[in-house]
Design an enzyme around this catalytic site. Sequence first.
Site, short mmCIF file in Angstrom:
data_model
loop_
_atom_site.label_atom_id
_atom_site.label_comp_id
_atom_site.label_asym_id
_atom_site.label_seq_id
_atom_site.Cartn_x
_atom_site.Cartn_y
_atom_site.Cartn_z
CG ASN A 178 4.05 -6.38 74.73
OD1 ASN A 178 3.51 -7.46 75.20
ND2 ASN A 178 3.27 -5.87 73.68
CD GLN A 214 8.34 -4.53 76.84
OE1 GLN A 214 8.76 -3.56 77.30
NE2 GLN A 214 8.27 -4.26 75.43
CB ALA A 235 19.61 -5.25 71.40
CB THR A 272 26.98 -13.24 57.22
OG1 THR A 272 27.10 -13.94 56.02
CG2 THR A 272 28.31 -12.58 57.66
CB CYS A 360 4.36 -4.78 66.77
SG CYS A 360 5.21 -4.85 68.06
N1 PMP Z 1 7.90 -9.75 72.80
C1 PMP Z 1 7.55 -8.61 73.55
C2 PMP Z 1 7.03 -8.81 74.69
C3 PMP Z 1 8.08 -7.31 72.87
O1 PMP Z 1 7.59 -6.13 73.60
C4 PMP Z 1 8.23 -7.37 71.64
C5 PMP Z 1 8.67 -5.84 70.89
N2 PMP Z 1 7.49 -5.12 71.02
C6 PMP Z 1 8.80 -8.30 70.75
C7 PMP Z 1 8.44 -9.73 71.57
C8 PMP Z 1 9.33 -8.49 69.43
O2 PMP Z 1 10.46 -8.02 69.64
P1 PMP Z 1 11.32 -7.34 68.13
O3 PMP Z 1 10.98 -6.16 67.72
O4 PMP Z 1 12.59 -7.59 68.59
O5 PMP Z 1 11.08 -8.60 67.13
#
Ligand code: PMP
Length: 417
Positions: A178, A214, A235, A272, A360
Site C-alpha cells: 500500500n 491494493q 470495496a 445482519t 491508517c
Molecule cells: N490492507 C491493505 C494493503 C490496505 O491498504 C488497507 C487499507 N489501508 C487495508 C488492508 C485495510 O483495509 P480496510 O480499511 O478495509 O480495513
Amino acid sequence: MAKSNASAPKNPRKIYLDHASATPVDPGAARIMHRVSEAFFANPSAIHEDGVAVKNALAAVRAAVAEPLGAHSDEIIFTSGATESNNLAITGIVNASQDENFFRGSARPFKNSHFVPHIITTNIEHASVLEACKYLEKTKQAQVTYVPVEPNGIVDAKKIKKALKKNTVLVSVMYANNEIGTIQPLREIAKEIRHFRKDSKNSALPYFHTDATQATNYLSMNAEKLGVDLLSFNAAKIYGPKGIGALWKKRSISLAPIMHGGDQEYGLRSGTENIVAVSGFAEALAVAEDMKVKEVKRLTVLRDYFIKKLQALDKRIILNGDAESRLPNNVNITSANMPSDLLIIELSARGIMASAKSACKSGDGKASHVIAAIRPDARELDGSLRFTLGRGTTKADIDHTAKALEQILNKLKKWYN
Ligand code: PMP
C-alpha cells in the site's frame, strides 16, 4: 517548524492523488446502493417473502464478487473490510489449528505436546496483518517469522521457502504494498509452498493467504492462477463504499470465527448482512474488472512520466520500491532532508492531496515501517511522499503537481538543506 504556507494560492485547483488510501465512489455503484437501500430493507434471515428477496439478492451479489476470483460463491465471506478479512484469515487459521480436524488425515505435527502454530509473513505487510501476528506472538498463540523484503521492496520467494517449518500453518504475503506499490511474487511463493507440501507429505499445509486490497484494481484476481488459498480485499480501494470487504477461502479450509453470534456468513462472520454495501462492492468490482486493462495501460504511462519529471526536479529524489514490479498508480519518493508531513501540508495548501505513509498510520510521528524496511540508512528528516493516481488523474494534474513540488522544494531549501 518553519512557517511555510505564505506563498500557497488562495483557491487552488483540487488534485486528488491519494487513491491508495481511499477512492471516490463509482457513480454506478452509488446508484445501485441507493436503489437497494430503498428496496431491500428486510433481514435476509427472515423467512417471509421480503426476507427471502434480500436473501436471493445477497446470493446474487456473492456470486458476482466470487466471479473475478474464479471462486465458488460460498467461498466468499463478507466482512467489514480488509482489516477484518486479514484478522479472520490469520487468527481464524491459528485458532482452527488447535482442532485435530484441521489437519485432515495428515499427521498433526508434535502429536504429544501442545501445538504452537507457525506463521510466515513479511516485514512490510499492512498493520492489520503485522499487528494480528504480533498479538498472537505476544499471547504465545503462535510463532511468527517476519521475512525481510529486499531493498527493492520485494520479498525473495527462496527466503520464504527457507522459513517454512513443520508447524507452519500459514504464509501471508500481500499482493501489492500500500505504500510503495511493489508487487510480490505470489506465484513463485505458491510454487515453493507446493513443493514443501509435497516433500513433507502433508497435502494441504501451510495455507497461503494474500492481502490483495491494493491489487484488486490493477492485477489479476484469479485465485487459482495466483496459487493462494485465502485472499482479502475490500470495496473502499476500488471505488466502492467504505466499511465492506471480503475474505475468500477455499472450501476445504476450516477456519475458526473471530466473532460469535447468529451464524451468518457460513458461521464465520455473524451479524445482519449489509445488502446495501455488498451490492455497491459487487458493482464496483465489476466496473474495476471492466476497466482494468485500459486503466493499467493509461496509468503506467502517467506514472512513469511523473517519476521522470520528479527525478528531473532534484537529483536527490529517489523512487522507493522497484520501478517495474509496482502498481501502475503508485509513485513513492524520498526527498533527502525534507520532512514528509511538511511536504504533505504544503501540497495540500496548493490543493494537492498526497500522503506520506499508510493513511491508517499517518500523523503518529513515526517513520514508515515500509520505508524503514527498504532504506534502513534513511535519516529522520528524509521524508517519503506517496502519490497514488486514479481514474480521474490526467497528465495536466501530473504537470501541475510536479510544478507545485518544485516550488515547495525551492521554498523549503533554505531551512532544510
Ligand atoms: N490492507 C491493505 C494493503 C490496505 O491498504 C488497507 C487499507 N489501508 C487495508 C488492508 C485495510 O483495509 P480496510 O480499511 O478495509 O480495513
